[in-house]
Design an enzyme around this catalytic site. Structure first.
Site, mmCIF file in Angstrom:
data_model
loop_
_atom_site.group_PDB
_atom_site.id
_atom_site.type_symbol
_atom_site.label_atom_id
_atom_site.label_comp_id
_atom_site.label_asym_id
_atom_site.label_seq_id
_atom_site.Cartn_x
_atom_site.Cartn_y
_atom_site.Cartn_z
ATOM 1 N N ASP A 68 -17.013 7.297 -1.621
ATOM 2 C CA ASP A 68 -16.030 6.895 -0.903
ATOM 3 C C ASP A 68 -15.801 8.280 -0.146
ATOM 4 O O ASP A 68 -16.175 9.384 -0.716
ATOM 5 C CB ASP A 68 -14.860 6.538 -1.760
ATOM 6 C CG ASP A 68 -13.425 6.091 -0.911
ATOM 7 O OD1 ASP A 68 -13.609 5.956 0.399
ATOM 8 O OD2 ASP A 68 -12.272 6.034 -1.528
ATOM 9 N N ARG A 105 -13.481 -8.988 1.236
ATOM 10 C CA ARG A 105 -11.977 -8.800 1.251
ATOM 11 C C ARG A 105 -11.214 -10.089 1.588
ATOM 12 O O ARG A 105 -10.335 -10.305 0.928
ATOM 13 C CB ARG A 105 -11.824 -7.511 1.896
ATOM 14 C CG ARG A 105 -12.120 -6.187 1.548
ATOM 15 C CD ARG A 105 -11.631 -5.819 0.442
ATOM 16 N NE ARG A 105 -10.291 -5.723 0.280
ATOM 17 C CZ ARG A 105 -9.506 -4.672 0.868
ATOM 18 N NH1 ARG A 105 -9.920 -3.551 1.180
ATOM 19 N NH2 ARG A 105 -7.863 -4.472 0.928
ATOM 20 N N HIS A 150 -7.315 0.754 -6.471
ATOM 21 C CA HIS A 150 -7.534 -0.176 -5.184
ATOM 22 C C HIS A 150 -8.200 -1.366 -5.568
ATOM 23 O O HIS A 150 -9.298 -1.710 -5.414
ATOM 24 C CB HIS A 150 -8.391 0.486 -4.185
ATOM 25 C CG HIS A 150 -8.285 -0.073 -2.991
ATOM 26 N ND1 HIS A 150 -7.482 -1.142 -2.557
ATOM 27 C CD2 HIS A 150 -8.974 0.249 -1.676
ATOM 28 C CE1 HIS A 150 -7.644 -1.440 -1.354
ATOM 29 N NE2 HIS A 150 -8.509 -0.643 -0.722
ATOM 30 N N CYS A 184 -16.224 1.317 0.594
ATOM 31 C CA CYS A 184 -14.972 0.544 0.835
ATOM 32 C C CYS A 184 -14.786 0.727 2.206
ATOM 33 O O CYS A 184 -14.001 -0.284 2.918
ATOM 34 C CB CYS A 184 -13.956 0.769 -0.061
ATOM 35 S SG CYS A 184 -13.318 2.590 -0.015
ATOM 36 N N GLN A 187 -10.009 -3.946 -3.404
ATOM 37 C CA GLN A 187 -11.348 -3.631 -3.126
ATOM 38 C C GLN A 187 -12.411 -3.915 -4.085
ATOM 39 O O GLN A 187 -13.499 -4.450 -3.668
ATOM 40 C CB GLN A 187 -11.297 -2.053 -2.777
ATOM 41 C CG GLN A 187 -12.473 -1.576 -2.289
ATOM 42 C CD GLN A 187 -13.073 -1.992 -0.795
ATOM 43 O OE1 GLN A 187 -12.211 -2.026 0.136
ATOM 44 N NE2 GLN A 187 -13.958 -2.736 -0.743
ATOM 45 N N ARG A 229 0.788 -1.270 0.127
ATOM 46 C CA ARG A 229 -0.011 -0.037 0.190
ATOM 47 C C ARG A 229 0.937 1.248 0.031
ATOM 48 O O ARG A 229 1.887 1.454 0.926
ATOM 49 C CB ARG A 229 -0.805 0.048 1.204
ATOM 50 C CG ARG A 229 -1.706 1.343 1.371
ATOM 51 C CD ARG A 229 -2.520 1.258 2.243
ATOM 52 N NE ARG A 229 -3.914 0.325 1.895
ATOM 53 C CZ ARG A 229 -5.051 0.465 2.333
ATOM 54 N NH1 ARG A 229 -5.387 1.206 3.638
ATOM 55 N NH2 ARG A 229 -5.997 -0.097 1.749
HETATM 56 N N1 NVA Z 1 -9.874 6.527 -1.365
HETATM 57 C C1 NVA Z 1 -9.622 6.142 0.119
HETATM 58 C C2 NVA Z 1 -9.626 4.598 0.095
HETATM 59 C C3 NVA Z 1 -9.402 3.918 1.568
HETATM 60 C C4 NVA Z 1 -9.692 2.376 1.668
HETATM 61 C C5 NVA Z 1 -8.116 6.280 0.129
HETATM 62 O O1 NVA Z 1 -7.024 6.337 -0.661
HETATM 63 O O2 NVA Z 1 -7.726 6.997 1.408
HETATM 64 N N1 CP Z 2 -11.143 -0.552 2.609
HETATM 65 C C1 CP Z 2 -10.063 -0.741 2.691
HETATM 66 O O1 CP Z 2 -9.070 -0.737 2.154
HETATM 67 O O2 CP Z 2 -9.854 -0.184 4.239
HETATM 68 P P1 CP Z 2 -8.347 -0.279 5.050
HETATM 69 O O3 CP Z 2 -8.040 1.304 4.431
HETATM 70 O O4 CP Z 2 -8.774 -0.198 6.494
HETATM 71 O O5 CP Z 2 -7.347 -1.053 4.634
#
Ligand code: NVA
Ligand code: CP
Length: 306
Positions: free
Chosen positions: A220, A288, A131, A260, A134, A104
């Site tokens: 989101d 997930r 992502h 998500c 997801q 990540r």
């Molecule tokens: N769009 C959000 C998703 C978190 C799972 C982010 O990137 O922070």
């Molecule tokens: N939806 C998702 O990826 O959640 P986290 O940021 O908690 O991993």
């Protein structure tokens, strides 16, 4: 031999994804029956987090353990990754000590550089652009609850972020439509989303128009990780892009609501919608785990007959 990676949604063909979902179903059923399944005995997953996570960390770590393997957590704060070690060097070393890596991070380019120097499969656990894990879970959840997604309409209300981009790629692979509504200045950038064309999505100025007749409504956070400095401006710009009861009424009666997570009630979604009868967010989060176990199996073992 070059390993197979999962860096963006379209890295897998429609046919491979159908197989992956079949395996997800099989793995999930077995898990629900408390039957052990340990095909990844002695295999190690390394998880690198440059941003926070609850679901992604937990589902990969628990999933790897449930498959008989183990998972190691690294973050930028207490590894050399945060002290400027080149990503190419980290990839060489980490991939000699593990069987699969999940990352990540910020720019997609970082994970691509890591993958090109990795001896083992690399999985995108979220970047600024995508992502994919997801949306695997989201599509699996839709199919589980409502049947095939082909030809259906997904309404995306809010920021054209990593999750939105991945929905748009998925629409090309599975042949469904995405109706997107973002505030002015936050529109979809097809090139950044990695799209082949614009046939599978339509943009709407008014979010009510985007949700009208939709089979699935989703949103989101207004401010994704890495964009915190823009939070104040975003909260103002996105104020009319909250998925509320009225928007859900414009969708089909049998439409589902997805997010998500983590969610901000009162911002991108009302408490009424996320806690309401059309919301499937807890099943979506649980899936997930199951879909990523199938992904790990696919990348480390290949196709397995159910
Ligand atoms: N769009 C959000 C998703 C978190 C799972 C982010 O990137 O922070
Ligand atoms: N939806 C998702 O990826 O959640 P986290 O940021 O908690 O991993």
């Amino acid at each position: 031999m070059t390993p197979r990676h999962y860096l963006q949604f379209r890295d897998f063909s429609r046919e491979e994804l159908d197989t992956l979902f079949e395996r997800t179903r099989w793995i999930k059923d077995k898990f629900k029956r408390y039957e052990a399944y340990h095909p990844l005995h002695d295999r190690t997953l390394v998880m690198i987090f440059e941003k926070a996570s609850t679901r992604t960390r937990l589902s990969f770590e628990a999933g790897m353990q449930q498959l008989g393997g183990s998972a190691i957590y690294l973050n930028t704060r207490d590894s050399q990754l945060g002290r400027g070690e080149p990503v190419e060097d980290a990839a060489q070393v980490i991939s000699r000590m593990s069987d699969v890596v999940m990352i990540r991070t910020f720019e997609q380019e970082i994970i691509e550089r890591f993958a090109s120097h990795s001896r083992v499969p690399v999985i995108n656990g979220l970047t600024n652009e995508y992502h994919p894990c997801q949306i695997l879970a989201d599509i699996y959840t839709f199919i589980e609850q409502r049947g095939p997604i082909q030809g259906k309409t997904v309404a995306w209300v809010g920021d054209s972020n990593n999750v939105c981009n991945t929905w748009l790629q998925a629409a090309e692979v599975f042949d469904f439509n995405v109706h997107v509504s973002t505030p002015p200045g936050y529109e979809v950038e097809p090139e950044r989303a990695g799209l082949y064309g614009t046939d599978h999505f339509e943009e709407f100025a008014d979010p009510m128009d985007a949700t009208r007749g939709a089979d699935l409504v989703t949103t989101d956070v207004w401010t994704s990780m890495g964009f915190e400095a823009e939070n104040e401006a975003r909260c103002k710009a996105f104020a009319d892009w909250q998925v509320d009861g009225e928007m859900m009424k414009a969708a089909k009666a049998e439409a589902v609501f997805m997010h998500c997570l983590p969610a901000h009630r009162g911002e991108e979604v009302s408490a009424e919608v996320i806690g309401g009868p059309q919301s499937v967010v807890w099943d979506e989060a649980e899936n997930r785990l199951h879909v990523q176990k199938a992904l790990l199996e696919f990348l480390l073992i290949g196709r397995v007959k159910s």
